[in-house]
Design a protein around this motif. Structure first.
Motif, mmCIF file in Angstrom:
data_model
loop_
_atom_site.group_PDB
_atom_site.id
_atom_site.type_symbol
_atom_site.label_atom_id
_atom_site.label_comp_id
_atom_site.label_asym_id
_atom_site.label_seq_id
_atom_site.Cartn_x
_atom_site.Cartn_y
_atom_site.Cartn_z
ATOM 1 N N THR A 181 -2.398 4.422 -4.386
ATOM 2 C CA THR A 181 -1.766 5.030 -5.552
ATOM 3 C C THR A 181 -2.311 4.358 -6.805
ATOM 4 O O THR A 181 -2.975 3.312 -6.738
ATOM 5 C CB THR A 181 -0.243 4.830 -5.493
ATOM 6 O OG1 THR A 181 0.032 3.435 -5.595
ATOM 7 C CG2 THR A 181 0.338 5.365 -4.192
ATOM 8 N N VAL A 182 -1.998 4.935 -7.952
ATOM 9 C CA VAL A 182 -2.419 4.331 -9.221
ATOM 10 C C VAL A 182 -1.799 2.945 -9.367
ATOM 11 O O VAL A 182 -2.460 1.994 -9.796
ATOM 12 C CB VAL A 182 -2.038 5.230 -10.418
ATOM 13 C CG1 VAL A 182 -2.280 4.501 -11.741
ATOM 14 C CG2 VAL A 182 -2.815 6.538 -10.379
ATOM 15 N N ASP A 183 -0.524 2.827 -9.000
ATOM 16 C CA ASP A 183 0.148 1.520 -9.099
ATOM 17 C C ASP A 183 -0.570 0.471 -8.245
ATOM 18 O O ASP A 183 -0.726 -0.683 -8.660
ATOM 19 C CB ASP A 183 1.605 1.647 -8.634
ATOM 20 C CG ASP A 183 2.493 2.313 -9.680
ATOM 21 O OD1 ASP A 183 1.940 2.821 -10.672
ATOM 22 O OD2 ASP A 183 3.716 2.308 -9.508
ATOM 23 N N GLU A 184 -0.970 0.878 -7.035
ATOM 24 C CA GLU A 184 -1.656 -0.059 -6.141
ATOM 25 C C GLU A 184 -3.018 -0.451 -6.693
ATOM 26 O O GLU A 184 -3.449 -1.598 -6.568
ATOM 27 C CB GLU A 184 -1.790 0.564 -4.755
ATOM 28 C CG GLU A 184 -0.463 0.631 -4.012
ATOM 29 C CD GLU A 184 -0.559 1.433 -2.725
ATOM 30 O OE1 GLU A 184 0.310 1.254 -1.857
ATOM 31 O OE2 GLU A 184 -1.501 2.253 -2.594
ATOM 32 N N LYS A 185 -3.673 0.503 -7.324
ATOM 33 C CA LYS A 185 -4.973 0.193 -7.931
ATOM 34 C C LYS A 185 -4.804 -0.789 -9.085
ATOM 35 O O LYS A 185 -5.565 -1.757 -9.210
ATOM 36 C CB LYS A 185 -5.651 1.467 -8.414
ATOM 37 C CG LYS A 185 -6.169 2.360 -7.296
ATOM 38 C CD LYS A 185 -6.813 3.623 -7.847
ATOM 39 C CE LYS A 185 -7.336 4.514 -6.723
ATOM 40 N NZ LYS A 185 -7.934 5.777 -7.246
ATOM 41 N N ILE A 239 3.839 -9.167 -5.013
ATOM 42 C CA ILE A 239 3.042 -8.468 -3.991
ATOM 43 C C ILE A 239 3.705 -7.169 -3.555
ATOM 44 O O ILE A 239 3.062 -6.112 -3.501
ATOM 45 C CB ILE A 239 2.824 -9.395 -2.777
ATOM 46 C CG1 ILE A 239 1.991 -10.633 -3.183
ATOM 47 C CG2 ILE A 239 2.130 -8.651 -1.630
ATOM 48 C CD1 ILE A 239 1.948 -11.727 -2.134
ATOM 49 N N GLU A 240 5.006 -7.239 -3.260
ATOM 50 C CA GLU A 240 5.682 -6.077 -2.676
ATOM 51 C C GLU A 240 6.046 -5.019 -3.725
ATOM 52 O O GLU A 240 5.919 -3.818 -3.471
ATOM 53 C CB GLU A 240 6.939 -6.541 -1.946
ATOM 54 C CG GLU A 240 6.622 -7.369 -0.698
ATOM 55 C CD GLU A 240 7.865 -7.753 0.090
ATOM 56 O OE1 GLU A 240 7.748 -7.986 1.306
ATOM 57 O OE2 GLU A 240 8.962 -7.814 -0.519
ATOM 58 N N SER A 293 1.345 -8.231 2.417
ATOM 59 C CA SER A 293 0.493 -7.429 1.537
ATOM 60 C C SER A 293 -0.143 -6.283 2.312
ATOM 61 O O SER A 293 -0.716 -6.487 3.386
ATOM 62 C CB SER A 293 -0.590 -8.303 0.904
ATOM 63 O OG SER A 293 -1.410 -7.538 0.056
ATOM 64 N N LYS A 294 -0.061 -5.099 1.754
ATOM 65 C CA LYS A 294 -0.640 -3.913 2.406
ATOM 66 C C LYS A 294 -2.156 -4.051 2.504
ATOM 67 O O LYS A 294 -2.756 -3.704 3.527
ATOM 68 C CB LYS A 294 -0.265 -2.668 1.601
ATOM 69 C CG LYS A 294 -0.824 -1.365 2.158
ATOM 70 C CD LYS A 294 -0.399 -0.179 1.276
ATOM 71 C CE LYS A 294 -1.042 1.106 1.763
ATOM 72 N NZ LYS A 294 -0.674 2.264 0.881
ATOM 73 N N ILE A 295 -2.778 -4.534 1.454
ATOM 74 C CA ILE A 295 -4.229 -4.762 1.415
ATOM 75 C C ILE A 295 -4.448 -6.272 1.402
ATOM 76 O O ILE A 295 -3.756 -6.980 0.651
ATOM 77 C CB ILE A 295 -4.848 -4.125 0.153
ATOM 78 C CG1 ILE A 295 -4.582 -2.608 0.149
ATOM 79 C CG2 ILE A 295 -6.335 -4.407 0.069
ATOM 80 C CD1 ILE A 295 -4.877 -1.948 -1.180
#
Length: 973
Positions: free
Chosen positions: A45-49, A74-75, A103-105
């Protein structure tokens, strides 16, 4: 047509290859990297980027509140990178594993470890600062240093280390770079930075060139304000930017942008270069062509933080062209600002994806596509290895720099009658330096709070070593002299020959107004324990000095200057692995020592092991006596007993042989006329030395001076006080009639010879050699040995008559004598015959410590050479270290004991070479040297305490068992 297609394909391939060379984040498996990056990009998502752009500060020495904060980062905010700060490796590993698990990534973990993990973490390894490394001439050592940094980072789950500093420190007043720089030479800085980068990145840890475009020529600290660099672009291009160009060609993976104001690059002089698109995009990426990861310097620093709000600063940094924000402040507000900028088109999707893709490529490069948790066991040992210390020693040794050497004062050579003092300047410890100096000769610490008193105390000294010691805690600590210290330095140098050792930044020398009266200057760069020890060794010529000055000191000493000095082959002091031995296996000696103490084989002692001229084991154990009132110390001296034969008499016999004052083939009657027409007239000197002269093993001369029934000393022979008649001091308050000296000689001359031909160990030959030597040189044996050998060697803890030279509490007692002297023998020789000679015997009487015994044995091992002096021709050593009666199965050389021929004999462990030689002593002493293995071994004890009936050490063969442990510790053998 086909040919044109082939050419076109080749051209395209060439472009691809070249682009890969320019992009340091690409890996060999380009396709696999692309697939992994694309798969993540497509799911974000944009937030994750946006979260991937942040590298947030994490601590391993804070409480649960901080852990909860990072967890939320992180979360909730998808922060993709952490930089760990202070704490411990164990706690960091635990937190690292936890943060990665949520962390997802996979998180890219950063760290500021310019000189090692010690820069932030306790109980980790500390290598030298860059200024010291700038003096090292072999860049392969810097590459190796980079590999060690990489290994440590990798072991702790760190993927990017913010090093090396590539700032060219042309401004000595720089408050923040200084010791962190490799120096002021752009070529040297570049070569060192490339070598370190190559080493670190070979371990798959991203290097980081900082601080772009160059923080070296500033007198202000960007942590506190915005430094201004008023330089033309041409100047920046030729100096500050020089290393970056070369490093980009060499493949450095990332760059850190600095918070600076440089009007020639950015017209807005309030805008930090880290936030300037002209600098970050225009200069760094477009003009210089850098395609690696671009990371800001810490955004909590005032050089950036004073510019605007945190959110505005962070957004400006990304828009300027940075890929990652280091230590961003106020992440929630920043994310909000980023999303607003994204929605209104200020931050385009293309721009966002560009940096996120680079960050993911960096993660793949670092192996995070196959993330594995950190193994938490054995972490501290893995981060503090023997290999680390070996490299550290090599780096420090090769950095030491001599910049002045008037009249060849360095290294110190002739020690005869040379009185040396040490004077400390600075406010940090000098203990290790002083202790090491005293391994080579006596160096007296002289101090006073008043200069006139100090100068008066120094009048009796020939040479003054001045150590300037400043804190080694971190590279920002003050390195400057006090004004009073500068006065003291000049006044001491005006009146004395002086060697100044600077254990601090070389910039400290800028304060010295004149170097005219200072004879020698050594720059050791830091005041670490290792720098203190190795610089002391360098001053005495234990190894070659190779370092070159990385900065200029006014017009007096230019960058790149350094005087190379010769190796005088004095003993060095290091760790076993430096000479191919195992520290772990040498610990078996400790176990033997525990047994010796537990079974009361001796109250204490000293053990020293050297190989190839390097002392690798030097320990004191136990106490002076079983009363345990005083622990054994390095300077304590032992009664060496029969080691006297090879450490005093034999050296003088060898000299007499070279001086043509005697020949080993001469008969005793020819050498001493008093032996003419005796039953010893025709004995050859080589027979005496080989113990084949049919002499009795010993004669208890003292028995003839006692009542045959009461065993008390007869008054006709002894008095409690000295007088002209009773002048031979046998022990405390016990003086022998001077006439008895002739009686001893008479007893030996008239003694029957053994009927049996062959080998029989005897002390009597050395009574005779003492008489020969003293008659040939017209000088007492103790003075002969002292003047010819001990003083030149710096064996200042070796002497006959120790009470005349050493403090009584530094002399280890031997036996509680209840049969002759009726007292504790403390400072008096144990051997009765030597005592009746006033304490100076050819066979016994010498006292010394393990370090001095090792010097003499090393001199023998080096075929007569030590400390710049050739004491003997190599052929002389060979002549005396030879079995002349091996055909009769007699193991002895001339004076030297040799390994056993007869299996029933046990002079050695049976594991040393036939070339080896040494001797043992009745009081529990032993020394041995082996040319084949390069080993020198010294064991000293007072096993005769409380009485000589204490034979546990002898029966157990503990001395030769230790010798076997030493041999077994040689790696690969």
């Amino acid at each position: 047509m086909q040919k044109k297609i082939i050419v076109f394909i080749a051209l395209i391939y060439s472009v691809i290859i070249n682009s890969q060379q320019l992009d340091p984040l690409l890996v060999k498996n380009v396709e696999g990297q692309k697939v992994w990056v694309d798969s993540i990009m497509n799911s974000m998502t944009v937030d994750e980027k946006i979260g991937q752009l942040f590298m947030v500060q994490a601590y391993s020495n804070k409480d649960e509140k901080h852990k909860k904060f990072i967890t939320e980062m992180i979360e909730k905010y998808h922060v993709g990178n952490l930089i760990f700060m202070q704490g411990t490796p164990e706690k960091q590993a635990t937190l690292n594993n936890y943060y990665q698990s949520i962390s997802k990534i996979p998180l890219l973990i950063g760290f500021d470890g310019e000189w090692g993990l010690d820069m932030r973490l306790k109980n980790t390894y500390k290598f030298p600062w860059n200024m010291a490394l700038g003096a090292v001439q072999d860049n392969n050592q810097i590459k190796e240093f980079g590999k060690h940094l990489g290994k440590h980072c990798k072991r702790l789950g760190i993927h990017i280390n913010f090093a090396p500093v590539v700032d060219i420190n042309t401004n000595p007043d720089n408050p923040i770079i200084g010791n962190r720089s490799f120096g002021e030479s752009k070529e040297n800085v570049t070569q060192k930075a490339i070598a370190l980068t190559q080493g670190m990145q070979s371990e798959k840890v991203l290097a980081n060139a900082k601080h772009f475009p160059g923080h070296g020529d500033t007198a202000t600290d960007s942590h506190h304000t915005l430094p201004v660099l008023n330089f033309e672009k041409s100047r920046l291009d030729s100096i500050e930017l020089y290393p970056y160009k070369r490093m980009f060609e060499a493949g450095v993976a990332s760059v850190m942008t600095a918070h600076l104001s440089i009007p020639s690059l950015e017209s807005n002089n309030t805008l930090p270069t880290s936030l300037s698109k002209n600098v970050v995009t225009g200069l760094l990426q477009e003009e210089l062509g850098f395609e690696g990861l671009v990371i800001t310097d810490g955004l909590n620093m005032k050089g950036a933080a004073n510019y605007a709000t945190s959110a505005e600063i962070n957004l400006a940094a990304i828009l300027a062209g940075n890929d990652m924000l280091l230590i961003p402040q106020d992440v929630p507000s920043t994310i909000k600002a980023f999303k607003e900028a994204y929605e209104n088109g200020m931050l385009t999707e293309e721009r966002l994806n560009h940096s996120v893709r680079k960050i993911l490529k960096a993660k793949y490069w670092a192996g995070l596509n196959n993330y594995q948790p950190i193994i938490e066991g054995n972490l501290r040992n893995d981060l503090n290895t023997i290999q680390d210390e070996l490299l550290h020693r090599k780096l420090v040794k090769e950095s030491i720099t001599i910049i002045k050497d008037r009249d060849s004062v360095l290294p110190i050579e002739n020690l005869v009658n040379k009185k040396i003092a040490y004077v400390k300047l600075g406010d940090a410890s000098s203990k290790s330096f002083v202790n090491m100096l005293n391994n080579y000769t006596q160096v007296d610490v002289v101090s006073s709070k008043k200069l006139d008193v100090l100068l008066r105390k120094l009048k009796k000294y020939d040479l003054i070593i001045i150590g300037f010691h400043k804190s080694n805690k971190h590279p920002w600590k003050s390195y400057k002299f006090k004004n009073s210290e500068l006065v003291w330095l000049q006044e001491i140098a005006r009146n004395h020959k002086v060697i100044l050792n600077v254990l601090a930044s070389p910039y400290s020398l800028l304060q010295v107004k004149s170097f005219t009266n200072i004879d020698g200057i050594v720059v050791s760069y830091q005041n670490s324990k290792l720098a203190q020890e190795l610089s002391a060794q360098a001053i005495f010529g234990a190894f070659d000095v190779k370092g070159k000055l990385p900065v200029s000191i006014k017009e007096d000493f230019k960058v790149g200057e350094g005087i190379s000095t010769k190796n005088l082959k004095r003993l060095q002091y290091s760790i076993p692995e430096e000479v191919g031995m195992s520290s772990e296996k040498l610990k078996n000696i400790d176990k033997r020592i525990d047994t010796i103490l537990r079974k009361r084989m001796a109250p204490g002692g000293q053990v020293l092991v050297a190989r190839n001229g390097v002392v690798v084991y030097k320990k004191n154990f136990g106490y002076h006596t079983h009363l345990k009132n005083r622990k054994v110390k390095s300077n304590d001296v032992y009664d060496l007993a029969s080691l006297t034969k090879i450490l005093s008499s034999l050296p003088m016999i060898m000299k007499a042989d070279e001086d043509k004052k005697l020949s080993i083939y001469s008969s005793l009657g020819d050498v001493l006329t008093s032996y003419k027409d005796t039953n010893k007239d025709t004995l050859l000197l080589k027979e005496l030395l080989s113990h084949t002269a049919r002499l009795k093993s010993w004669i208890p001369f003292y028995v003839a001076t006692q009542d045959s029934i009461t065993k008390k000393n007869l008054p006709e022979f002894y008095r409690k006080r000295w007088s002209k008649k009773y002048r031979i001091r046998v022990a405390k308050n016990l003086y022998l009639n001077k006439s008895y000296k002739d009686s001893i000689s008479k007893y030996i001359k008239e003694a029957d010879q053994r009927e049996r031909i062959g080998y029989k160990y005897s002390d009597l030959g050395y009574y005779i050699f003492k008489e020969i030597l003293e008659s040939k040189y017209k000088t007492p044996l103790n003075k002969l040995a002292d003047e010819f050998l001990y003083k030149p060697l710096g064996a200042n803890r070796t002497s006959y008559l120790p009470l005349q030279k050493f403090a009584k509490n530094a002399i280890v007692p031997s036996e509680r004598d209840a049969y002759y002297r009726n007292q504790l023998l403390h400072g008096y020789v144990h051997d009765m015959g030597a005592a009746m000679q006033g304490g100076v015997g050819g066979h016994a009487g010498l006292f010394g410590n393990s370090n001095d015994v090792a010097k003499i044995m090393q001199m023998f091992l080096q075929r007569g050479y030590y400390g710049g002096t050739q004491y003997y021709e190599p052929e002389t050593i060979d002549k005396f270290n030879k079995r002349y009666y091996a055909d009769k199965r007699i193991r002895r050389g001339l004076g030297f004991d040799k390994p056993q021929i007869n299996p029933k004999e046990k002079p050695t462990c049976g594991c040393v070479s036939d070339k080896s030689f040494g001797h043992s002593g009745f009081t529990g002493t032993y020394t041995w040297a082996d040319p084949d293995s390069g080993i020198v071994y010294v064991f000293l004890s007072n096993r005769v305490y409380p009485t000589m009936r204490n034979r546990g050490l002898v029966r157990s063969n503990m001395r030769t068992k230790i010798q076997e442990d030493i041999q077994n510790a040689i790696q690969g053998e």
